[in-house]
Design an enzyme around this catalytic site. Structure first.
Site, PDB file in Angstrom:
ATOM      1  N   LYS A  74      27.459  55.105  41.804  1.00  0.00           N
ATOM      2  CA  LYS A  74      27.829  55.749  43.070  1.00  0.00           C
ATOM      3  C   LYS A  74      27.979  57.262  42.859  1.00  0.00           C
ATOM      4  CE  LYS A  74      31.162  55.954  46.790  1.00  0.00           C
ATOM      5  NZ  LYS A  74      32.340  55.466  47.438  1.00  0.00           N
ATOM      6  N   GLU A 124      29.516  56.276  30.706  1.00  0.00           N
ATOM      7  CA  GLU A 124      28.871  55.125  30.055  1.00  0.00           C
ATOM      8  C   GLU A 124      27.450  54.928  30.589  1.00  0.00           C
ATOM      9  OE1 GLU A 124      31.956  55.189  31.388  1.00  0.00           O
ATOM     10  OE2 GLU A 124      33.132  53.452  30.758  1.00  0.00           O
ATOM     11  N   GLY A 140      32.967  51.127  45.103  1.00  0.00           N
ATOM     12  CA  GLY A 140      32.164  50.518  44.036  1.00  0.00           C
ATOM     13  C   GLY A 140      32.221  48.994  44.034  1.00  0.00           C
ATOM     14  N   ARG A 141      33.411  48.438  44.108  1.00  0.00           N
ATOM     15  CA  ARG A 141      33.553  46.973  43.991  1.00  0.00           C
ATOM     16  C   ARG A 141      33.091  46.237  45.251  1.00  0.00           C
ATOM     17  NH1 ARG A 141      37.995  49.865  43.820  1.00  0.00           N
ATOM     18  NH2 ARG A 141      39.689  49.597  45.321  1.00  0.00           N
ATOM     19  N   GLU A 197      41.419  45.744  40.939  1.00  0.00           N
ATOM     20  CA  GLU A 197      41.207  47.172  41.201  1.00  0.00           C
ATOM     21  C   GLU A 197      41.654  47.510  42.627  1.00  0.00           C
ATOM     22  OE1 GLU A 197      38.075  49.747  39.041  1.00  0.00           O
ATOM     23  OE2 GLU A 197      37.184  49.423  41.003  1.00  0.00           O
ATOM     24  N   HIS A 232      38.870  22.328  28.221  1.00  0.00           N
ATOM     25  CA  HIS A 232      38.998  22.157  26.772  1.00  0.00           C
ATOM     26  C   HIS A 232      39.572  23.397  26.122  1.00  0.00           C
ATOM     27  CE1 HIS A 232      36.843  18.326  26.953  1.00  0.00           C
ATOM     28  NE2 HIS A 232      36.194  18.893  27.946  1.00  0.00           N
ATOM     29  N   LYS A 259      39.954  57.764  31.563  1.00  0.00           N
ATOM     30  CA  LYS A 259      38.676  58.496  31.504  1.00  0.00           C
ATOM     31  C   LYS A 259      38.916  59.933  31.047  1.00  0.00           C
ATOM     32  CE  LYS A 259      36.467  56.190  35.472  1.00  0.00           C
ATOM     33  NZ  LYS A 259      35.991  56.374  36.834  1.00  0.00           N
TER      34      LYS A 259
END
Ligand code: F6P
Length: 541
Positions: free
Chosen positions: A225, A231, A287-288, A373, A404, A513
């Site tokens: 965005k 990264e 973003g999400r 978030e 399990h 960040k």
């Protein structure tokens, strides 16, 4: 702000340890009469036996919602009619409907960033929305359609003329998880080039991936965005250098095989991406929540634009249900309120999501970002400290694997963990022998957790009365996945509205960040622990 660990007894039967700011612990604040009444009922919650509630022949009808392609069973909860009535009252007092209208109509509901949250407008660009927004959505849809079609049909080729066989979507957070989750979940509908997702800056991932690919037929998509996420930019650089080395290209030529998806056209241009290869989406899409936007381009490449549209239609169907259904039959509202009951009145700290469908494994990861978030907040919309517990820790993994691993704790541990089971009635990729066993496991677990079992041997004692919801999809297809995701988005929205927080910003991720950048810039003056770690890892002298 200083913090202390506090140990407190919650409703006389659970002990809760929490690390809260000293100045403002989070009491279960009595905000209204309704809140106080719910607190009083919570004090006696142990006397609510879920299995006994189900003796009421009307219970199932009252506590379930049939959404057409998804059946939502909310009957196995420690929630009586009286509690539900009060919770619905709480939603009314919190003006959830007003907030919903404000969100959907494009009001500046993301107050700290002074902008709307218009992801619902991507699923259904209704005429009341700003012209500019609608135009952009239409334009981008046309581009998604034509570009994905050309890539899928082989008419849009790599720089040497080879059709695209592989796509690397480079992005992180919402620019990765949404499309990755959808492409994985809808594997049955995958007819286009292979799509790979790279998010972590861990170089082993991108370097190992490119070793398996043919550079001439690999398209690089850079999804970001802001187009500033470190990264993503490092991974993109590495991928493009790989193209250049393999195909003997210069920098500008490698960009011909790169598509950018962003809200920051200028930065993408500065990165060298040709203008016609930049897809955009509005600033009002967080973003999400961006899987519904151009960020879903890799979904279009994998599944075709029509399937992407069906996914959007599923989301729109839930928005319509959310806006128009009566509160007592409103699935996202009820899911949110039941979550609030456990989170704010019974002291539950976590919420587990267990899909009985391996292809929905990443749905849990996506929900973690969506929920945590959005609602992991400590100040109200107005910037005051919150006086209530806000978002839960969301976790889980697919069944039967989880059975399990951590189900021991769910059955016999001391923690209260409300669970969402998610299953599909039909699965064309499976076969009946498998699918029966899978579904039997899911349904048995929800029953066992609720009924428990008395045994003279304490080790074999199952206390039962453990709450769960079950969401049954008819089948996992683009529309039902869109519905499922929008259902959770609206649930998270309702909870944020009741807690008076802004579910659409994410300031909490910024400090880390900033410190990373300072460290990479050679900052000094760290505490002894940090300084030693930097020294040992070679990040400082
Ligand atoms: O982690 C913070 C965050 O801003 C997320 O909200 C977002 O989805 C992700 O980083 C990636 O951001 P961008 O799409 O700008 O690269």
């Amino acid at each position: 702000m200083t913090s202390v660990y506090s140990l407190r007894v919650v409703q006389d039967h659970r002990i809760q340890v929490s690390c809260l700011p000293q100045s403002k612990r989070l009491p279960m604040a009595p905000t209204t009469d309704t809140w106080v009444k719910l607190q009083a009922l919570a004090a006696d919650a142990n006397s609510i036996k879920i299995a006994e509630q189900l003796n009421n022949p009307e219970r199932l009808d009252r506590f379930s919602v049939d959404l057409g392609r998804i059946y939502v069973d909310l009957s196995k909860h420690a929630v009586t009619e009286e509690i539900l009535g009060l919770l619905l009252n709480l939603a009314k007092e919190s003006r959830v409907l007003d907030h919903t209208r404000e969100m959907i109509s494009g009001g500046p509901i993301n107050v700290s960033e002074n902008r709307p949250a218009l992801h619902t407008g991507l699923r259904h660009p209704a005429p009341h929305l700003p012209d500019k927004f609608i135009e952009q959505v239409k334009e981008e849809h046309a581009k998604l359609d034509s570009l994905s079609h050309r890539i899928r049909s082989g008419t849009w080729t790599g720089i040497t003329g080879e059709p695209i066989t592989d796509v690397i979507n480079i992005g992180i957070g919402g620019s990765d998880l949404g499309p990755k989750m959808v492409v994985q979940a809808l594997r049955e509908f995958h007819t286009g080039p292979r799509v790979h997702f790279i998010s972590n800056v861990d170089g082993a991932e991108i370097l190992s991936l490119v070793k398996t690919l043919n550079a001439a037929s690999t398209l690089i998509i850079v999804s970001s965005k802001t187009f500033t996420t470190a990264e993503t930019l490092i991974n993109a650089q590495t991928a493009l250098v790989w193209l250049e080395t393999e195909l003997d290209l210069d920098q500008s030529q490698s960009r011909a095989q790169c598509i950018a998806i962003t809200n920051n056209r200028k930065k993408a241009q500065a990165f060298g991406v040709p203008d016609q290869q930049i897809l955009t989406f509005p600033d009002s899409i967080g973003g999400r929540y961006s899987v519904w936007s151009s960020i879903g381009f890799s979904i279009c490449i994998a599944l075709g634009f029509d399937n992407f549209k069906s996914f959007l239609a599923g989301g729109a169907r839930i928005d319509h249900h959310f806006l128009n259904s009566p509160p007592e039959k409103n699935a996202p509202l009820l899911m949110a309120l039941i979550g609030i009951w456990y989170n704010n009145f019974l002291g539950a700290q976590t919420h587990a999501v267990i899909p009985y469908c391996e292809r929905l494994g990443l749905f849990v990861d996506h929900l973690q970002q969506l929920d945590m978030e959005s609602n992991g907040k400590l100040s109200t919309r107005e910037g005051e400290p919150v006086e209530l517990e806000t978002g839960p820790i969301v976790w889980g993994q697919t069944g039967t694997n989880g059975q399990h691993a951590f189900f021991q704790l769910l059955h016999q541990g001391t923690k209260l963990v409300p669970i969402d089971f998610i299953g599909t009635i039909h699965d064309a990729l499976s076969k009946p022998e498998h699918h029966r066993v899978l579904l039997a496991n899911m349904i048995a677990q929800s029953e066992a957790l609720m009924t428990g079992q008395v045994n003279a041997d304490p080790h074999q004692q199952y206390p039962g009365n453990k709450p769960s919801s079950t969401l049954l999809l008819d089948k996992l297809d683009p529309e039902s996945l869109g519905m499922l995701l929008a259902l959770y988005e609206q649930k998270v929205f309702v909870q944020g509205a009741i807690w008076s927080i802004n579910s659409f910003d994410q300031w909490g991720v910024e400090l880390g960040k900033q410190l990373t950048n300072k460290i990479l810039g050679g900052s000094t003056g760290h505490d002894p622990s940090t300084a030693e770690l930097l020294k040992k890892t070679g990040l400082s002298d």
